[in-house]
Design a protein around this motif. Structure first.
Motif, short mmCIF file in Angstrom:
data_model
loop_
_atom_site.label_atom_id
_atom_site.label_comp_id
_atom_site.label_asym_id
_atom_site.label_seq_id
_atom_site.Cartn_x
_atom_site.Cartn_y
_atom_site.Cartn_z
N LYS A 138 1.13 -1.35 -0.57
CA LYS A 138 -0.25 0.22 0.04
C LYS A 138 0.67 0.79 0.23
CE LYS A 138 -3.99 -1.89 2.53
NZ LYS A 138 -5.38 -1.41 3.59
N GLU A 139 1.70 1.52 0.86
CA GLU A 139 2.56 2.38 0.86
C GLU A 139 3.26 2.69 -0.47
OE1 GLU A 139 3.69 4.61 3.80
OE2 GLU A 139 1.48 3.74 3.81
N MET A 140 3.97 1.99 -1.16
CA MET A 140 4.13 2.13 -2.86
C MET A 140 3.74 1.91 -3.60
SD MET A 140 6.47 -2.02 -2.36
CE MET A 140 7.90 -2.09 -2.22
N ILE A 141 2.24 1.97 -3.48
CA ILE A 141 1.18 2.47 -4.01
C ILE A 141 0.95 3.96 -3.72
CG2 ILE A 141 -0.93 2.44 -4.83
CD1 ILE A 141 -1.04 -0.27 -4.60
N ALA A 142 1.19 4.36 -2.72
CA ALA A 142 0.76 5.43 -2.06
C ALA A 142 1.92 6.69 -2.93
CB ALA A 142 0.65 5.35 -0.56
N PHE A 143 3.35 6.27 -2.34
CA PHE A 143 4.31 7.35 -2.81
C PHE A 143 4.45 7.04 -4.31
CE2 PHE A 143 7.83 6.16 0.37
CZ PHE A 143 6.60 6.42 1.17
N GLY A 144 4.22 6.27 -4.96
CA GLY A 144 3.82 5.95 -6.92
C GLY A 144 2.09 7.27 -7.26
N MET A 145 1.54 7.15 -6.29
CA MET A 145 0.22 8.04 -6.70
C MET A 145 0.75 9.40 -6.26
SD MET A 145 -1.56 6.00 -8.52
CE MET A 145 -2.86 7.09 -8.60
N MET A 146 1.62 9.48 -5.74
CA MET A 146 2.28 11.29 -4.83
C MET A 146 2.66 11.83 -6.13
SD MET A 146 3.52 11.14 -1.74
CE MET A 146 5.25 10.30 -0.87
N ASN A 147 3.77 10.96 -6.71
CA ASN A 147 5.42 11.29 -7.54
C ASN A 147 4.44 11.49 -8.98
OD1 ASN A 147 7.74 11.21 -5.92
ND2 ASN A 147 7.20 9.34 -5.72
N ILE A 148 3.30 10.59 -9.24
CA ILE A 148 2.73 10.67 -10.34
C ILE A 148 2.11 11.83 -10.83
CG2 ILE A 148 0.90 9.71 -12.12
CD1 ILE A 148 1.92 6.84 -11.03
N ALA A 149 0.93 11.94 -9.26
CA ALA A 149 0.57 13.30 -9.75
C ALA A 149 1.49 14.86 -8.74
CB ALA A 149 -0.35 13.24 -8.36
N GLY A 150 2.34 14.55 -8.42
CA GLY A 150 3.57 15.28 -7.88
C GLY A 150 4.25 16.05 -9.75
N SER A 151 4.34 15.04 -10.71
CA SER A 151 5.52 15.01 -11.80
C SER A 151 4.39 16.07 -12.75
CB SER A 151 5.54 13.51 -12.63
OG SER A 151 4.78 13.38 -13.04
N CYS A 152 3.28 15.35 -11.97
CA CYS A 152 2.23 16.61 -12.90
C CYS A 152 1.27 18.13 -12.68
CB CYS A 152 1.02 15.87 -13.30
SG CYS A 152 1.09 14.67 -14.22
N THR A 153 2.01 18.34 -11.34
CA THR A 153 1.81 19.84 -10.25
C THR A 153 3.44 20.11 -10.70
OG1 THR A 153 1.88 18.55 -9.25
CG2 THR A 153 -0.40 18.71 -9.83
N SER A 154 4.08 20.11 -11.34
CA SER A 154 5.52 20.94 -10.69
C SER A 154 5.92 20.71 -9.92
CB SER A 154 4.86 22.07 -10.40
OG SER A 154 4.66 23.24 -12.10
N CYS A 155 6.26 19.17 -9.19
CA CYS A 155 6.29 18.78 -7.97
C CYS A 155 7.86 17.94 -8.74
CB CYS A 155 5.62 18.32 -6.94
SG CYS A 155 4.45 18.93 -6.83
N TYR A 156 8.85 17.86 -7.43
CA TYR A 156 9.95 16.40 -7.71
C TYR A 156 10.01 15.32 -6.98
CZ TYR A 156 13.27 18.39 -4.46
OH TYR A 156 14.51 18.69 -3.66
N LEU A 157 10.64 14.79 -6.72
CA LEU A 157 10.74 13.22 -6.15
C LEU A 157 10.52 13.86 -4.79
CD1 LEU A 157 11.55 10.20 -6.12
CD2 LEU A 157 13.54 10.88 -5.62
N THR A 158 9.85 12.37 -3.86
CA THR A 158 8.72 13.19 -2.69
C THR A 158 9.21 12.20 -1.75
OG1 THR A 158 6.88 13.33 -3.54
CG2 THR A 158 8.07 15.51 -2.39
N SER A 159 9.87 12.01 -0.81
CA SER A 159 9.33 10.41 -0.06
C SER A 159 8.91 10.89 1.19
CB SER A 159 10.73 9.68 0.06
OG SER A 159 10.37 8.26 0.34
N GLY A 160 9.27 9.94 2.26
CA GLY A 160 8.99 9.68 3.58
C GLY A 160 10.15 10.19 3.85
N PRO A 161 10.82 11.63 4.38
CA PRO A 161 12.40 11.48 5.00
C PRO A 161 11.97 10.97 6.95
CG PRO A 161 11.48 13.95 4.46
CD PRO A 161 10.57 12.69 3.62
N PHE A 162 12.79 11.03 7.79
CA PHE A 162 13.38 10.82 8.55
C PHE A 162 13.09 12.03 9.47
CE2 PHE A 162 15.77 9.83 12.77
CZ PHE A 162 14.80 9.06 13.66
#
Length: 590
Positions: A349-373
């Motif tokens: 589920k986390e992989m799908i969530a990360f994937g969806m937020m990066n796909i959406a981000g790439s279409c809205t002027s964002c670059y790579l995001t994750s969950g920083p410590f």
């Protein structure tokens, strides 16, 4: 005792191929049985459970309370104070416009709040991913000479990051990330943190030109070859803010209730640095500032994706590599905090969530995001209850984008460098490396190989070395399993490793060996040779001491493919070890 009694276990009938294949695939890809709850449920209930599985917010949303919101509101505002300066800093690290760091802290957290299963993960840009983006894209496109193409490739790489992450989750391939062992991650993160910190000497010393290489030799050569260009004003300012950031972290570690001091320190540094530059006109004396930041929320960038570019292969490679690292860090962080609160997160589920937020981000002027410590730790310590803290953070960033961006005009770049260095020093986990040295020397070697590979070559080669050594570790564990001699602990029926328990007793005429892995084609030849050597060594010792000759060999294989084999002659050993998959007979010799 002189008569042999063979007790044979009946061979089970072979399973049909389709059934065997189905069971294998189920155990490999669906060990958690995600459809378990929907069994024997009416269609409407099944549909609701499917929605809850795909969108966890539907499950916990109806149970949300005002008390939860109070906690999430405080946590969200707190992490926003960290996300804003970190976002600007990490965007500069990726050689991207600083405003992209704020964009990337607005849309992706909203997407994660819908799809994510972690209550504590705070979403945003990450330093290592930013450096990887700059390093891999910078090899083919110069960000200063062709900033528009570089920006579009960053969006494209982010799109493929999301596609790769979502595909891993949808096809239940999350176990691939598990090949990045803890030792690998410690070494890689430590090496990347060292490289990132050294790269910030450009900002600390106020240098205009700097090497694009990431290895320590090139960086230090670039620093010392420009000694005549060092600006003491910038160095003093950067050292002062770095000292303040490290001091605030020290107090927060000493007294965890004062975590907000460390969380607010980066934003405080930006405010103080901006005021200092504005009041003293330091930008006219060599102190570089951010300059103009565009007002307004994220513009669409879906038309900027470079699918037809000559550099598409580089964008895909960058997306996959950064996605793998982002997943490894984000899932490890999420699982760590979930363990503290005694709940589970679904890696797929986390992989799908990360994937969806990066796909959406790439279409809205964002670059790579994750969950920083660092951001997630602040979120956890601030008392967050659900992913609503990410929504609060996103709203705070949105307000900043709409109304407050002009205030960052005078923010000195040296303060951003200090913020990055302070964050990176926390990623160099030397205590974990020392612990690995005491526990497992091979894991320590893996850790140091990853660290040295990153620091003395480059990020990509370091990552390849780290993954390669991790896979070698797995292969060695399977192909060269440990074989241990067991002895009887006095006064009991327990058998343990004679090297760890020197006071164990040997049974006369019997050699008891433990094989620490299943037997199959990859290790059959090795085990035959290794066990034969144990037998030869045992017989030599017995002959030299005049004791009873070796009569029996017992192989203890609890939890492996069978339980115990007892052999009276070496010929049994060869016939057993020639088998490549499952051993179906248990021999008892009296």
């Amino acid at each position: 005792m002189g008569q042999e009694d063979h007790r044979r276990v009946a061979i089970p009938p072979p399973q049909p191929f389709v059934k065997s294949l189905k069971n294998t695939l189920k155990e490999t890809f669906f060990p958690d049985d995600p459809l378990r709850q929907s069994k024997n449920q009416p269609p409407r209930r099944k549909f609701l459970l499917a929605l809850q599985y795909l969108f966890p917010i539907i499950e916990w949303g109806p149970k949300y309370s005002l008390n939860f919101f109070k906690s999430d509101l405080i946590a969200g505002i707190t992490i926003a104070s960290l996300a804003i300066p970190q976002g600007i800093s990490y965007a500069k690290l990726a050689n991207l416009p600083p405003i992209l760091g704020l964009y990337s802290s607005f849309v992706p957290p909203l997407i994660y709040a819908v799809f994510g299963s972690s209550k504590d993960l705070a979403v945003g840009t990450v330093a290592v991913g930013s450096l990887l983006t700059a390093s891999m894209l910078g090899n083919v496109v110069n960000a200063n000479e062709n900033p528009k193409l570089y920006l579009h490739l960053a969006f494209t790489a982010t799109f493929f990051t999301g596609l790769f992450e979502a595909a891993l989750g949808i096809f239940r391939l999350g176990f691939i990330v598990d090949f990045l062992s803890h030792a690998t991650i410690v070494g890689f993160m430590g090496g990347a943190a060292t490289v990132v910190s050294l790269q910030q000497l450009k900002g600390i010393l106020g240098l205009d030109h700097f090497t694009s290489a990431t290895d320590v030799v090139s960086v230090m050569r670039s620093v010392f070859s420009q000694r005549h260009k060092w600006r003491w004003e910038s160095a003093v300012l950067g050292s002062g803010f770095l000292f303040y950031l490290l001091l605030s972290r020290y107090f927060s570690k000493k007294k965890p209730k004062l975590f907000w001091i460390s969380a607010m320190a980066p934003l405080t540094s930006i405010v103080l640095g901006s005021l200092l530059v504005y009041l003293t006109h330091a930008e006219k004396h060599g102190i570089q500032v951010i300059g103009y930041l565009r007002k307004g929320i994220n513009p669409l960038s879906i038309m900027d994706l470079e699918f037809g570019s000559a550099y598409l292969t580089t964008a895909i490679k960058t997306g996959i590599v950064t996605g793998l690292i982002a997943l490894a860090e984000g899932i490890a962080v999420g699982r760590s905090f979930a363990m503290y609160k005694n709940y589970n997160i679904d890696g797929n589920k986390e992989m799908i969530a990360f994937g969806m937020m990066n796909i959406a981000g790439s279409c809205t002027s964002c670059y790579l995001t994750s969950g920083p410590f660092s951001r997630s730790a602040v979120n956890f310590n601030a008392g967050c209850k659900t992913a609503v803290s990410n929504i609060v953070m996103a709203i705070a960033v949105m307000i900043t984008l709409l109304f407050l961006t002009p205030l960052f005009h005078y923010t000195p770049l040296v303060v951003l460098s200090s913020i990055i260095i302070a964050a990176m020093l926390g990623l160099i986990d030397y205590e974990a490396a020392i612990h690995l040295w005491h526990i497992d020397k091979f894991d320590f070697l893996v850790c140091m190989s990853a660290y040295i590979g990153v620091v003395f070559t480059n990020i990509e080669i370091g990552l390849i070395m780290a993954v390669g050594i991790s896979l070698l570790r797995v292969l060695l564990f399977v192909a060269r399993p440990r074989t241990l001699v067991l002895g009887n602990i006095p006064g009991s029926e327990i058998y343990r490793n004679v090297d760890q328990y020197p006071n164990t007793n040997n049974v006369p005429g019997v050699l008891v060996l433990e094989i620490d892995a299943p037997i199959y084609f990859a290790n059959a030849s090795y085990l035959r040779e290794r066990i034969s050597r144990w037998i030869d060594d045992k017989e030599d010792r017995l002959k030299s001491s005049g004791e009873t000759s070796l009569q029996y060999v017992i192989l203890e294989m609890s939890g492996k493919y069978c339980d115990i084999w007892i052999f009276k002659e070496k010929k049994y050993l060869k016939s057993m070890l020639d088998s490549t998959t499952k051993i179906l007979r248990v021999y008892w010799v009296f």
